[in-house]
Design a protein around this motif. Structure first.
Motif, PDB file in Angstrom:
ATOM      1  N   ILE A   1     -13.882  69.473  79.044  1.00 45.99           N
ATOM      2  CA  ILE A   1     -14.470  70.389  78.075  1.00 45.99           C
ATOM      3  C   ILE A   1     -13.514  70.710  76.917  1.00 45.99           C
ATOM      4  O   ILE A   1     -13.939  70.808  75.774  1.00 45.99           O
ATOM      5  CB  ILE A   1     -15.002  71.678  78.754  1.00 45.99           C
ATOM      6  CG1 ILE A   1     -15.921  72.440  77.779  1.00 45.99           C
ATOM      7  CG2 ILE A   1     -13.860  72.526  79.290  1.00 45.99           C
ATOM      8  CD1 ILE A   1     -16.728  73.542  78.450  1.00 45.99           C
ATOM      9  N   ASP A   2     -12.219  70.853  77.203  1.00 44.17           N
ATOM     10  CA  ASP A   2     -11.267  71.178  76.132  1.00 44.17           C
ATOM     11  C   ASP A   2     -11.232  70.079  75.071  1.00 44.17           C
ATOM     12  O   ASP A   2     -11.166  70.367  73.872  1.00 44.17           O
ATOM     13  CB  ASP A   2      -9.859  71.395  76.692  1.00 44.17           C
ATOM     14  CG  ASP A   2      -9.750  72.666  77.519  1.00 44.17           C
ATOM     15  OD1 ASP A   2     -10.647  73.535  77.421  1.00 44.17           O
ATOM     16  OD2 ASP A   2      -8.769  72.789  78.284  1.00 44.17           O
ATOM     17  N   ARG A   3     -11.302  68.829  75.497  1.00 42.21           N
ATOM     18  CA  ARG A   3     -11.302  67.704  74.547  1.00 42.21           C
ATOM     19  C   ARG A   3     -12.613  67.666  73.760  1.00 42.21           C
ATOM     20  O   ARG A   3     -12.616  67.422  72.560  1.00 42.21           O
ATOM     21  CB  ARG A   3     -11.084  66.382  75.308  1.00 42.21           C
ATOM     22  CG  ARG A   3     -11.094  65.170  74.424  1.00 42.21           C
ATOM     23  CD  ARG A   3      -9.863  65.117  73.538  1.00 42.21           C
ATOM     24  NE  ARG A   3      -9.855  63.859  72.795  1.00 42.21           N
ATOM     25  CZ  ARG A   3      -9.364  63.721  71.592  1.00 42.21           C
ATOM     26  NH1 ARG A   3      -8.773  64.743  70.993  1.00 42.21           N
ATOM     27  NH2 ARG A   3      -9.407  62.563  70.991  1.00 42.21           N
TER      28      ARG A   3
ATOM     29  N   ILE B   1     -14.563  70.199  73.023  1.00 40.69           N
ATOM     30  CA  ILE B   1     -14.535  71.297  72.050  1.00 40.69           C
ATOM     31  C   ILE B   1     -13.607  70.962  70.889  1.00 40.69           C
ATOM     32  O   ILE B   1     -13.930  71.215  69.729  1.00 40.69           O
ATOM     33  CB  ILE B   1     -14.111  72.627  72.721  1.00 40.69           C
ATOM     34  CG1 ILE B   1     -15.128  73.038  73.773  1.00 40.69           C
ATOM     35  CG2 ILE B   1     -13.909  73.726  71.691  1.00 40.69           C
ATOM     36  CD1 ILE B   1     -16.536  73.228  73.295  1.00 40.69           C
ATOM     37  N   GLU B   2     -12.446  70.405  71.185  1.00 37.61           N
ATOM     38  CA  GLU B   2     -11.491  70.033  70.136  1.00 37.61           C
ATOM     39  C   GLU B   2     -12.140  69.091  69.114  1.00 37.61           C
ATOM     40  O   GLU B   2     -11.998  69.274  67.906  1.00 37.61           O
ATOM     41  CB  GLU B   2     -10.277  69.353  70.777  1.00 37.61           C
ATOM     42  CG  GLU B   2      -9.267  68.812  69.793  1.00 37.61           C
ATOM     43  CD  GLU B   2      -8.185  67.984  70.477  1.00 37.61           C
ATOM     44  OE1 GLU B   2      -7.508  67.228  69.758  1.00 37.61           O
ATOM     45  OE2 GLU B   2      -8.029  68.070  71.714  1.00 37.61           O
TER      46      GLU B   2
ATOM     47  N   ASP C   1     -15.186  70.875  67.205  1.00 38.66           N
ATOM     48  CA  ASP C   1     -14.774  71.982  66.329  1.00 38.66           C
ATOM     49  C   ASP C   1     -13.995  71.515  65.099  1.00 38.66           C
ATOM     50  O   ASP C   1     -13.471  72.341  64.368  1.00 38.66           O
ATOM     51  CB  ASP C   1     -13.940  72.985  67.154  1.00 38.66           C
ATOM     52  CG  ASP C   1     -13.856  74.344  66.488  1.00 38.66           C
ATOM     53  OD1 ASP C   1     -14.800  74.719  65.766  1.00 38.66           O
ATOM     54  OD2 ASP C   1     -12.842  75.033  66.699  1.00 38.66           O
TER      55      ASP C   1
ATOM     56  N   PRO D   1     -16.554  77.945  74.537  1.00 41.60           N
ATOM     57  CA  PRO D   1     -17.564  76.893  74.594  1.00 41.60           C
ATOM     58  C   PRO D   1     -18.991  77.404  74.820  1.00 41.60           C
ATOM     59  O   PRO D   1     -19.936  76.632  74.791  1.00 41.60           O
ATOM     60  CB  PRO D   1     -17.130  76.056  75.797  1.00 41.60           C
ATOM     61  CG  PRO D   1     -16.493  77.045  76.727  1.00 41.60           C
ATOM     62  CD  PRO D   1     -15.821  78.056  75.814  1.00 41.60           C
TER      63      PRO D   1
ATOM     64  N   SER E   1     -18.572  73.108  81.502  1.00 40.73           N
ATOM     65  CA  SER E   1     -17.722  72.208  82.282  1.00 40.73           C
ATOM     66  C   SER E   1     -18.399  71.920  83.616  1.00 40.73           C
ATOM     67  O   SER E   1     -18.727  72.842  84.370  1.00 40.73           O
ATOM     68  CB  SER E   1     -16.352  72.845  82.504  1.00 40.73           C
ATOM     69  OG  SER E   1     -15.547  71.985  83.277  1.00 40.73           O
TER      70      SER E   1
ATOM     71  N   ASP F   1     -13.628  68.306  86.156  1.00 37.37           N
ATOM     72  CA  ASP F   1     -12.432  68.140  85.321  1.00 37.37           C
ATOM     73  C   ASP F   1     -12.646  67.150  84.178  1.00 37.37           C
ATOM     74  O   ASP F   1     -11.956  67.208  83.173  1.00 37.37           O
ATOM     75  CB  ASP F   1     -11.244  67.670  86.170  1.00 37.37           C
ATOM     76  CG  ASP F   1     -10.700  68.777  87.053  1.00 37.37           C
ATOM     77  OD1 ASP F   1     -11.085  69.950  86.849  1.00 37.37           O
ATOM     78  OD2 ASP F   1      -9.903  68.458  87.957  1.00 37.37           O
TER      79      ASP F   1
ATOM     80  N   THR G   1     -18.611  67.163  80.939  1.00 38.95           N
ATOM     81  CA  THR G   1     -19.058  68.335  80.186  1.00 38.95           C
ATOM     82  C   THR G   1     -20.528  68.163  79.821  1.00 38.95           C
ATOM     83  O   THR G   1     -20.933  67.078  79.393  1.00 38.95           O
ATOM     84  CB  THR G   1     -18.228  68.493  78.892  1.00 38.95           C
ATOM     85  OG1 THR G   1     -16.836  68.589  79.247  1.00 38.95           O
ATOM     86  CG2 THR G   1     -18.640  69.716  78.106  1.00 38.95           C
TER      87      THR G   1
END
Length: 144
Positions: free
Chosen positions: A13-15, A17-18, A21, A73, A95, A98, A101
């Motif tokens: 999820i962090d990737r 969103i990066e 965004d 998110p 998420s 790991d 997403t």
């Protein structure tokens, strides 16, 4: 007209969103996007306005994006105004694991004038385009 589209992306999820965004990535997954111009406000923040220009086939479309919510998110929402069309979009990311997403996009279209006829006769075209953006975003993320 209201509907929801969703897709699962093989990425944390962090990737996701990066990449989502960052406005400079938009042309990598929004087919037809010719330009993205900040008009006012802080880019990507609530209240910010931008001009997006698209070329879809022989048609050129210009719309104004206004960010209405930013709580990634869980929520990144905005309005998109074009000739005869007002679109409210709510994006949400969940998420699943790991490295997976879910991307959910809720759409509401309001039409005026001639576009009322198009919206009535061709609702599937709008749904298909929304889903295509999700597929293209998924492919962009998974190949990045």
């Amino acid at each position: 007209m209201k509907y929801t589209s969703e897709i699962e992306i093989n990425s944390p999820i962090d990737r996701v969103i990066e990449l989502f965004d960052n406005p400079s990535n938009m042309d990598k997954w929004m087919k037809g996007l010719q330009s993205f111009e900040q008009i006012s406000g802080k880019p990507g923040q609530v209240g910010a306005k931008s001009r997006l220009k698209f070329k879809m086939g022989k048609r050129e479309i210009e719309m104004i994006e206004t960010i209405t919510a930013r709580n990634l998110p869980e929520d990144f929402s905005g309005t998109y105004e074009a000739k005869g069309v007002f679109n409210i979009v709510k994006n949400k990311f969940i998420s699943l694991s790991d490295n997976r997403t879910r991307y959910i996009s809720e759409q509401e279209f309001q039409f005026k004038g001639f576009m009322k006829i198009i919206g009535f006769l061709m609702p599937s075209a709008f749904k298909k385009q929304s889903m295509q953006y999700l597929i293209d975003f998924k492919n962009f993320v998974e190949k990045s």
